[in-house]
Design a protein around this motif. Structure first.
Motif, mmCIF file in Angstrom:
data_model
loop_
_atom_site.group_PDB
_atom_site.id
_atom_site.type_symbol
_atom_site.label_atom_id
_atom_site.label_comp_id
_atom_site.label_asym_id
_atom_site.label_seq_id
_atom_site.Cartn_x
_atom_site.Cartn_y
_atom_site.Cartn_z
ATOM 1 N N ILE A 75 50.397 -62.970 -27.913
ATOM 2 C CA ILE A 75 51.395 -61.911 -28.084
ATOM 3 C C ILE A 75 50.853 -60.844 -29.030
ATOM 4 O O ILE A 75 50.938 -59.635 -28.759
ATOM 5 N N ASN A 76 50.266 -61.277 -30.156
ATOM 6 C CA ASN A 76 49.698 -60.329 -31.107
ATOM 7 C C ASN A 76 48.440 -59.670 -30.553
ATOM 8 O O ASN A 76 48.197 -58.486 -30.774
ATOM 9 N N LYS A 77 47.628 -60.426 -29.814
ATOM 10 C CA LYS A 77 46.344 -59.935 -29.330
ATOM 11 C C LYS A 77 46.493 -58.917 -28.210
ATOM 12 O O LYS A 77 45.771 -57.915 -28.159
ATOM 13 N N TYR A 78 47.447 -59.167 -27.294
ATOM 14 C CA TYR A 78 47.572 -58.317 -26.104
ATOM 15 C C TYR A 78 48.827 -57.458 -26.110
ATOM 16 O O TYR A 78 49.026 -56.657 -25.194
ATOM 17 N N GLY A 79 49.677 -57.627 -27.126
ATOM 18 C CA GLY A 79 50.962 -56.914 -27.150
ATOM 19 C C GLY A 79 50.838 -55.410 -27.292
ATOM 20 O O GLY A 79 51.809 -54.683 -27.060
ATOM 21 N N GLY A 80 49.641 -54.924 -27.675
ATOM 22 C CA GLY A 80 49.438 -53.483 -27.779
ATOM 23 C C GLY A 80 49.302 -52.809 -26.431
ATOM 24 O O GLY A 80 49.452 -51.585 -26.315
ATOM 25 N N ASN A 81 49.035 -53.599 -25.397
ATOM 26 C CA ASN A 81 48.973 -53.075 -24.030
ATOM 27 C C ASN A 81 50.399 -52.792 -23.567
ATOM 28 O O ASN A 81 51.230 -53.701 -23.526
ATOM 29 N N PRO A 82 50.728 -51.527 -23.233
ATOM 30 C CA PRO A 82 52.109 -51.184 -22.877
ATOM 31 C C PRO A 82 52.670 -52.034 -21.738
ATOM 32 O O PRO A 82 53.847 -52.406 -21.756
#
Length: 238
Positions: free
Chosen positions: A214-221
């Protein structure tokens, strides 16, 4: 070949959204003992992400057994005095037990007679929850933890989960009672486990492991939206 679940009394395990990702269910003739089912909700924090880090106590549910349509049914009384029906089928070749909110009788009923009448409508076609022996779940320990999931697999799993739960609620329709309150955590947990079951350990679907992707990929809209749709928004702070 399916046979009566009551030839298979004893200890079973399934995936849930409680403080730990596995629910323990002990089946007897007139009693269901359920441990770690979690607190179910339409806004559930999936796979333990909203858990308190402490397992739930074993809860005993008195049940009434009914033989109809060639199957055994269990009628349970909820905390708000509504009657619910569920039934089981055991598959020897897979050594698994399918528990489902019986088609046509998965709503809450105000009287026992209403529940008995509703059983006649059941077609036995909508399975929701799979129960396993402990040995079957232990196999999951050798799989990759969800903390190591790739971005593509994480996105695909979230999509599969949301699609399955959308279909579940579309089938149930709006304005109807939810299934028996305790089963909702198991329905969500099974759907989430199925979404990531290809290669990843379902036993790792807890808050500690989930907050890594969640933290690693959550920046992807795109993935951020998928996280929100799946009910995992805010889980990174658990």
């Amino acid at each position: 070949m399916a046979v009566s679940a009551f030839a298979q009394k004893g200890d079973w395990y399934t995936l849930t959204t409680g403080a730990v990702p596995v629910c323990h269910i002990k089946i007897d003739d007139d009693d269901l003992a359920v441990e770690n089912a979690g607190t179910p909700s339409r806004e559930v924090k999936l796979a333990g992400a909203g858990g308190k880090g402490k397992a739930d106590a074993m809860e005993h549910i008195e049940v009434k057994r009914i033989n109809a349509n060639g199957r055994f049914y269990m009628i349970l009384l909820s905390e708000d005095n509504l009657y619910f029906c569920t039934t089981f089928k055991y598959f020897k070749d897979r050594d698994s037990l399918l528990m489902y909110c019986a088609d046509g009788v998965d709503d809450g009923y105000k009287t026992m007679q209403e529940a008995l009448n509703a059983i006649k409508k059941d077609t036995g076609s909508h399975f929701s929850i799979t129960l396993y022996r402990k040995e079957q779940l232990d196999v999951q320990k050798r799989k990759i933890p969800i903390s190591k999931v790739t971005e593509g697999d994480f996105s695909a799993g979230l999509t599969r989960f949301s699609r399955q739960m959308d279909q579940f609620w579309q089938y149930r329709g709006y304005g109807r009672y939810e299934p028996f309150y305790m089963w909702m955590g198991l329905i969500y947990g099974n759907a989430f486990g199925n979404a990531f079951n290809e290669g990843y350990s379902t036993l790792s679907l807890d808050a500690k492991n989930l907050k890594v992707p969640i933290n690693k990929y959550g920046g992807n809209p795109t993935i951020k939206k998928q996280i929100e749709d799946a009910g995992l928004a805010g889980s990174e702070n658990q």
